[in-house]
Write a protein that holds these residues in place. Structure first.
Motif, PDB file in Angstrom:
ATOM      1  N   LEU A 188     -12.428  26.239  64.538  1.00  0.00           N
ATOM      2  CA  LEU A 188     -12.369  27.645  64.946  1.00  0.00           C
ATOM      3  C   LEU A 188     -13.419  28.393  64.139  1.00  0.00           C
ATOM      4  N   LEU A 189     -14.422  28.958  64.823  1.00  0.00           N
ATOM      5  CA  LEU A 189     -15.548  29.627  64.166  1.00  0.00           C
ATOM      6  C   LEU A 189     -15.473  31.133  64.406  1.00  0.00           C
ATOM      7  N   LEU A 190     -15.383  31.913  63.333  1.00  0.00           N
ATOM      8  CA  LEU A 190     -15.408  33.373  63.418  1.00  0.00           C
ATOM      9  C   LEU A 190     -16.855  33.820  63.287  1.00  0.00           C
ATOM     10  N   ASP A 191     -17.441  34.246  64.388  1.00  0.00           N
ATOM     11  CA  ASP A 191     -18.863  34.571  64.460  1.00  0.00           C
ATOM     12  C   ASP A 191     -19.020  36.085  64.525  1.00  0.00           C
ATOM     13  N   SER A 204     -18.694  23.912  72.910  1.00  0.00           N
ATOM     14  CA  SER A 204     -17.835  24.992  72.431  1.00  0.00           C
ATOM     15  C   SER A 204     -17.353  25.859  73.584  1.00  0.00           C
ATOM     16  N   ARG A 205     -16.288  26.583  73.322  1.00  0.00           N
ATOM     17  CA  ARG A 205     -15.791  27.610  74.222  1.00  0.00           C
ATOM     18  C   ARG A 205     -15.852  28.933  73.473  1.00  0.00           C
ATOM     19  N   VAL A 206     -16.353  29.972  74.148  1.00  0.00           N
ATOM     20  CA  VAL A 206     -16.625  31.248  73.486  1.00  0.00           C
ATOM     21  C   VAL A 206     -15.682  32.329  74.003  1.00  0.00           C
ATOM     22  N   TYR A 207     -15.089  33.069  73.057  1.00  0.00           N
ATOM     23  CA  TYR A 207     -14.281  34.246  73.371  1.00  0.00           C
ATOM     24  C   TYR A 207     -14.935  35.443  72.705  1.00  0.00           C
ATOM     25  N   SER A 208     -15.026  36.546  73.412  1.00  0.00           N
ATOM     26  CA  SER A 208     -15.710  37.717  72.879  1.00  0.00           C
ATOM     27  C   SER A 208     -14.964  38.992  73.238  1.00  0.00           C
ATOM     28  N   ALA A 209     -14.997  39.958  72.312  1.00  0.00           N
ATOM     29  CA  ALA A 209     -14.403  41.269  72.596  1.00  0.00           C
ATOM     30  C   ALA A 209     -15.216  42.014  73.641  1.00  0.00           C
ATOM     31  N   GLN A 212     -19.934  38.342  77.707  1.00  0.00           N
ATOM     32  CA  GLN A 212     -21.096  38.227  78.573  1.00  0.00           C
ATOM     33  C   GLN A 212     -20.815  37.127  79.602  1.00  0.00           C
ATOM     34  N   PRO A 213     -21.657  36.965  80.607  1.00  0.00           N
ATOM     35  CA  PRO A 213     -21.442  35.888  81.587  1.00  0.00           C
ATOM     36  C   PRO A 213     -21.303  34.532  80.896  1.00  0.00           C
ATOM     37  N   GLY A 214     -20.274  33.788  81.284  1.00  0.00           N
ATOM     38  CA  GLY A 214     -20.011  32.488  80.679  1.00  0.00           C
ATOM     39  C   GLY A 214     -19.058  32.548  79.496  1.00  0.00           C
ATOM     40  N   GLU A 215     -18.711  33.755  79.029  1.00  0.00           N
ATOM     41  CA  GLU A 215     -17.780  33.911  77.916  1.00  0.00           C
ATOM     42  C   GLU A 215     -16.432  34.412  78.419  1.00  0.00           C
ATOM     43  N   ARG A 216     -15.411  34.164  77.640  1.00  0.00           N
ATOM     44  CA  ARG A 216     -14.068  34.598  78.010  1.00  0.00           C
ATOM     45  C   ARG A 216     -13.666  35.798  77.165  1.00  0.00           C
ATOM     46  N   PRO A 217     -12.841  36.679  77.712  1.00  0.00           N
ATOM     47  CA  PRO A 217     -12.434  37.862  76.924  1.00  0.00           C
ATOM     48  C   PRO A 217     -11.526  37.459  75.759  1.00  0.00           C
ATOM     49  N   LEU A 393     -15.079  32.546  68.232  1.00  0.00           N
ATOM     50  CA  LEU A 393     -14.576  33.897  68.458  1.00  0.00           C
ATOM     51  C   LEU A 393     -15.692  34.857  68.064  1.00  0.00           C
ATOM     52  N   ASP A 394     -16.364  35.394  69.069  1.00  0.00           N
ATOM     53  CA  ASP A 394     -17.498  36.300  68.850  1.00  0.00           C
ATOM     54  C   ASP A 394     -16.955  37.700  68.557  1.00  0.00           C
TER      55      ASP A 394
END
Length: 610
Positions: A188-191, A204-209, A212-217, A393-394
């Motif tokens: 789990l990477l806190l970016d 990897s799987r990306v979650y973002s607040a 962007q396209p391709g990322e999950r909320p 986790l972006d």
């Protein structure tokens, strides 16, 4: 041992525990030795030496070199200090010492053959991170087990190659598409800057607040937070009585939700204000505000003077007839808690769309009765239960005012879940988790305002080993990272550090006899690190393997000379303003309605004829 031996360096002159003083031989006047066609720089700080002890060889690292200036001592009185670190019997190398050398024992150069005895170990536990700075043909390997369970820290000034080192290390751990890789890794990477999305995209799987396209909320349900952290965020400063008023209402709403909904494993008798049970924050605000603004009429002053019931969903407060002076009424509520200012702040937070990822967490947002579409099991499955080895986790779009609370909440959710499920197959013991914390100095300083994040990371650092949860702390300002957390990091990868306070903090985290290596930190090259600790077989100066250019984090410096030498093409600051207002880097000023029609190739009549 004959002084004619080409590997001979000198003789032991004093022994003080693992610290050994060596008088250098006169034959080393040039500082260069040629052995079996290989050229070696000798008596260099950070270099290795070997001291034969019968069937065993002791190995150490040079920490200091000097000269006494007394011509009667021979060789100009040249000497070096060696810190012993391990020993080898045959081809088996082991850290630690079973014996110490004696006076006049011979000291030798460590050749490539010796280095292969130390670093040539194979197995699933060994991951290659780079090569020796002094011998690029020798791979440097770390113990994956020790790296994860005993925690680690990657420290370096900005521009020293820190982010690239993290990306390289994670790629070395997972080894995607390689035989003997680790596809079941759980990282789990806190970016905090959105640097790694592109670099680790293939595994990897990306979650973002701000996806962007391709990322999950990214959603972090507020009801999974500790009540103290939640109230500090939504209501600001509270005195003891005010905090009790909020806590009692939250407890009441959680108990009500537990009575109307089934939450597996939750016993009503063990319910606390911190139990991860859904409740409606809107309903909490509505009921508390209703009590604060309520007025009464009637002979007994017990009839509510209600004019409009309001609506919790739209955050509209109830409206009562204003209180009047004298005995005619209406009368104020004498039991009011005096929390109207805090409730106004709570309403403001709930209406602020910047905080939707935590206060309006999509399918995890409770209805007014506390029921939810999805529970925390789905959230944990999204974060650490999917098929990809790495979850990013972006947090680059998260307002700084909530960053510490958010990081602390994320780590607490994960830690508590894996701690209590340690006997289950998805618990930390049977499937360990590595948490990588980028820019750790921003939320782990140990200051009072960073308490929520620092508290849970201290717990992970002290207890995580037993439950399969490892921490990797990444920071460009180690002096600002809580000392307790840094001291629990068993492995340290120290890149270039110029600030004396940062070097002092790193020196304090190293074993006493290796503090001299810190003096090398200001002169390390970009991407070069001193690796010390549990995962390293010997303290070593290492060139970290660089990933391919397309797999590096977006953290490189802008090319100023090229950018300023190119003729400027005006783009329009309306797009700049759109991104600023939207808090998204790819926001546009105008939405262009473009109709795309698929083009099908057709074969012309004359084609295909000879």
């Amino acid at each position: 041992m004959s002084a004619k031996d080409p590997t001979f360096l000198g003789l032991v002159t004093s022994v003080s525990g693992p610290t050994v003083k060596v008088s250098l031989a006169e034959s080393l006047a040039s500082g260069i030795a040629l052995i079996e066609g290989h050229m070696y720089r000798v008596a260099q700080v950070g270099g290795f030496v070997r001291i034969p002890q019968g069937y065993q060889d002791l190995f150490g690292i040079v920490s200091e070199v000097g000269a006494s200036g007394d011509p009667n001592t021979g060789n100009g009185g040249r000497w070096m200090t060696v810190e012993l670190a391990g020993e080898a019997l045959g081809q088996s190398f082991e850290r630690g010492l079973s014996q110490l050398p004696s006076i006049n024992d011979s000291v030798h150069i460590v050749s490539e053959g010796d280095l292969k005895r130390i670093y040539g170990r194979e197995g699933l536990d060994q991951i290659q991170i780079g090569t020796l700075s002094s011998s690029e043909s020798i791979a440097v390997k770390l113990s994956l087990d020790a790296l994860v369970t005993r925690h680690s820290a990657i420290l370096g000034s900005t521009g020293s190659g820190k982010s690239t080192t993290v990306a390289s290390l994670l790629r070395s751990i997972v080894r995607p598409n390689q035989e003997g890789g680790a596809p079941a890794s759980r990282i789990l990477l806190l970016d905090l800057h959105g640097e790694y999305t592109h670099a680790l995209a293939d595994f990897s799987r990306v979650y973002s607040a701000t996806p962007q396209p391709g990322e999950r909320p990214l959603f972090v349900p507020y009801w999974a937070l500790q009540a103290k952290d939640l109230l500090g965020f939504v209501a600001g400063g509270l005195n003891e009585n005010q905090e009790i008023a909020f806590s009692d209402k939250i407890q009441e709403l959680k108990a009500s939700a537990l009575g109307t909904n089934r939450f597996p494993g939750m016993d009503p008798q063990s319910l606390t204000v911190d139990s991860p049970v859904p409740f409606s924050l809107k309903q909490c605000w509505y009921e508390l505000m209703d009590f604060e603004v309520r007025t009464f009429t009637g002979p007994q002053r017990d009839q509510p003077a209600l004019e409009d019931a309001g609506d919790p969903m739209s955050l509209t407060s109830s409206k009562y007839t204003p209180a009047a002076l004298g005995s005619a009424g209406p009368f104020l509520n004498s039991q009011a808690k005096g929390i109207r200012r805090q409730l106004n702040m709570m309403r403001s937070r709930l209406l602020d769309h910047r905080f939707d990822f935590i206060l309006h967490p999509g399918p995890w947002e409770p209805r007014l009765d506390g029921s939810v579409e999805l529970d925390l099991d789905k959230l944990l499955d999204d974060w650490v239960g999917h098929e990809k080895p790495v979850t990013i986790l972006d947090l680059s779009g998260v307002p700084s005012s909530v960053l510490t609370t958010l990081v602390g909440s994320i780590l607490r959710i994960v830690y508590e879940a894996l701690y209590w499920s340690r006997e289950k197959t998805e618990g930390g013991i049977h499937r360990p988790l590595l948490v990588v914390m980028e820019e750790a100095h921003r939320y782990l300083s140990g200051a009072k305002e960073d308490g929520s994040a620092a508290e849970i990371v201290k717990r992970i650092a002290k207890e995580g080993r037993k439950y399969g949860i490892g921490a990797m702390v990444v920071s460009q300002r180690p002096a600002e990272v809580d000392e307790t957390i840094l001291s629990q990091c068993g492995t340290i990868l120290a890149l270039r550090l110029s600030n004396p306070e940062d070097r002092a903090r790193v020196k304090g985290a190293l074993p006493d006899n290796l503090g001299g290596l810190v003096d090398l930190l200001p002169v390390l090259r970009t991407g070069e690190a001193i690796v010390v600790g549990e995962a390293a077989r010997l303290p070593v100066r290492c060139r970290v393997t660089l990933p391919a250019p397309e797999q590096r984090p977006k953290s490189s410096d802008p090319r100023v000379s090229e950018a300023w030498a190119t003729k400027r093409v005006a783009e329009g600051y309306d797009r700049v303003l759109a991104s600023w207002r939207a808090q998204r880097t790819f926001a546009v000023a105008q939405d262009l309605d473009i109709v795309r029609i698929q083009v099908e190739d057709t074969v012309a009549p004359h084609e295909g004829k000879s």
